[in-house]
Design an enzyme around this catalytic site. Structure first.
Site, PDB file in Angstrom:
ATOM      1  N   ASP A  67      -5.229  62.751 -51.058  1.00  0.00           N
ATOM      2  CA  ASP A  67      -5.419  63.926 -50.202  1.00  0.00           C
ATOM      3  C   ASP A  67      -5.041  65.203 -50.939  1.00  0.00           C
ATOM      4  OD1 ASP A  67      -2.680  63.404 -50.287  1.00  0.00           O
ATOM      5  OD2 ASP A  67      -2.563  62.725 -48.220  1.00  0.00           O
ATOM      6  N   ASN A 136       5.403  59.675 -38.812  1.00  0.00           N
ATOM      7  CA  ASN A 136       4.545  59.311 -37.677  1.00  0.00           C
ATOM      8  C   ASN A 136       3.577  58.179 -38.041  1.00  0.00           C
ATOM      9  OD1 ASN A 136       2.736  60.565 -39.354  1.00  0.00           O
ATOM     10  ND2 ASN A 136       2.110  62.161 -37.916  1.00  0.00           N
ATOM     11  N   HIS A 138       1.547  58.012 -40.563  1.00  0.00           N
ATOM     12  CA  HIS A 138       0.276  58.345 -41.220  1.00  0.00           C
ATOM     13  C   HIS A 138       0.228  57.721 -42.606  1.00  0.00           C
ATOM     14  CE1 HIS A 138       1.909  62.437 -43.007  1.00  0.00           C
ATOM     15  NE2 HIS A 138       2.141  61.443 -43.836  1.00  0.00           N
ATOM     16  N   GLU A 143      -3.578  61.108 -39.546  1.00  0.00           N
ATOM     17  CA  GLU A 143      -2.579  61.266 -38.500  1.00  0.00           C
ATOM     18  C   GLU A 143      -2.906  60.341 -37.323  1.00  0.00           C
ATOM     19  OE1 GLU A 143      -0.185  62.837 -39.634  1.00  0.00           O
ATOM     20  OE2 GLU A 143      -0.472  64.976 -39.957  1.00  0.00           O
TER      21      GLU A 143
HETATM   22  P1  PGA Z   1       7.210  61.412 -48.415  1.00  0.00           P
HETATM   23  O1  PGA Z   1       5.778  61.493 -47.689  1.00  0.00           O
HETATM   24  O2  PGA Z   1       7.044  60.434 -49.525  1.00  0.00           O
HETATM   25  O3  PGA Z   1       7.470  62.792 -48.923  1.00  0.00           O
HETATM   26  O4  PGA Z   1       8.181  60.942 -47.389  1.00  0.00           O
HETATM   27  C1  PGA Z   1       5.125  60.308 -47.394  1.00  0.00           C
HETATM   28  C2  PGA Z   1       3.872  60.591 -46.627  1.00  0.00           C
HETATM   29  O5  PGA Z   1       3.819  61.589 -45.880  1.00  0.00           O
HETATM   30  O6  PGA Z   1       2.911  59.812 -46.753  1.00  0.00           O
END
Ligand code: PGA
Length: 242
Positions: A67, A136, A138, A143
């Site tokens: 992404d 959450n 995702h 999302e």
């Molecule tokens: P993070 O993000 O590794 O910074 O916790 C993970 C994600 O949002 O997929």
């Protein structure tokens, strides 16, 4: 799902990196799907370490990132393009033409997403996809939603994601939109490696592994993938019943 619980994020970094460097050794022209965020940093450090020890080259490896933020210049310190170069690519012999990102600054998101999906397909699909997980649940920037997504698309980030990531945006406001690979596309990777560390991920991890498969818990779809390895530290695993 193969679930591996280790004590620290550092130990996970060593083990997860091994999966990727073994793939590069055995299949030097492999296609890797890569992730950003704090979670994969120890994995990337260990991939660089193995590269520096010699006997492995990334010259024929292709990468596709999950992404990218919309409307954030490529050179911004918070773009995922910059993150990946700083955390991984600059320490490898990978060729710039072989690292791929969705262009979050495009004026035609639909065409850009189609271009990206076509490129991944033309490269033969992703051999190993690395994932983190959001608070959450995702994966990528998919999302919680009413339906599982298919190919790449433009997404409006949720408050939960903005809350988790805005700490990195000290000067400018965090973008509210991103382009992301879709869920079905992530599921078409031959192998998936997901890493979750820290107590903030415990609920998402429990829902992903022990809850029903639902688009409201995007990572729960991984229950249906036939080759997925999930690395957890003890905090992230703390709410699992089994
Ligand atoms: P993070 O993000 O590794 O910074 O916790 C993970 C994600 O949002 O997929």
């Amino acid at each position: 799902m193969k679930i591996i619980i280790l004590k620290t994020a550092e130990e996970i970094g060593v083990e997860a990196a091994k999966i990727f460097t073994d793939e590069v050794k055995n299949n030097p022209s492999c296609v890797l799907g890569l992730a950003t965020g704090a979670t994969p940093i120890p994995t990337y450090k260990n991939i660089q370490k193995t590269f520096n020890e010699g006997g492995i080259t990334f010259k024929d490896v292709k990468t596709y990132n999950l992404d990218e933020y919309c409307d954030l210049p490529k050179a911004d310190k918070n773009s995922y393009y910059t993150f990946m170069h700083e955390q991984l690519f600059n320490g490898l012999d990978i060729l710039e033409e072989n690292v791929h990102f969705l262009d979050g600054n495009t004026t035609d998101c639909e065409a850009e997403c189609k271009r990206y999906d076509d490129e991944i397909n033309n490269a033969g699909g992703i051999d190993i996809q690395l994932l983190g997980i959001g608070n959450n649940a995702h994966i990528g920037f998919n999302e919680p939603a009413d339906e599982f997504t298919t190919g790449s698309f433009k997404v409006k980030l949720t408050d939960s994601t903005i809350e988790a990531n805005k700490i990195y945006f000290d000067e400018n406001p965090m973008p509210r939109y991103a382009l992301t690979m879709g869920i079905k596309q992530i599921m078409s990777a031959k192998k998936v490696v997901l890493i979750a560390t820290g107590p903030k991920k415990a609920e998402a991890v429990r829902n992903m592994i022990e809850g029903p498969v639902t688009a409201q818990v995007p990572a729960s779809i991984l229950q249906e993938h036939n080759d997925v390895v999930i690395f957890l530290d003890e905090d992230a695993a703390s709410l699992l019943k089994k």
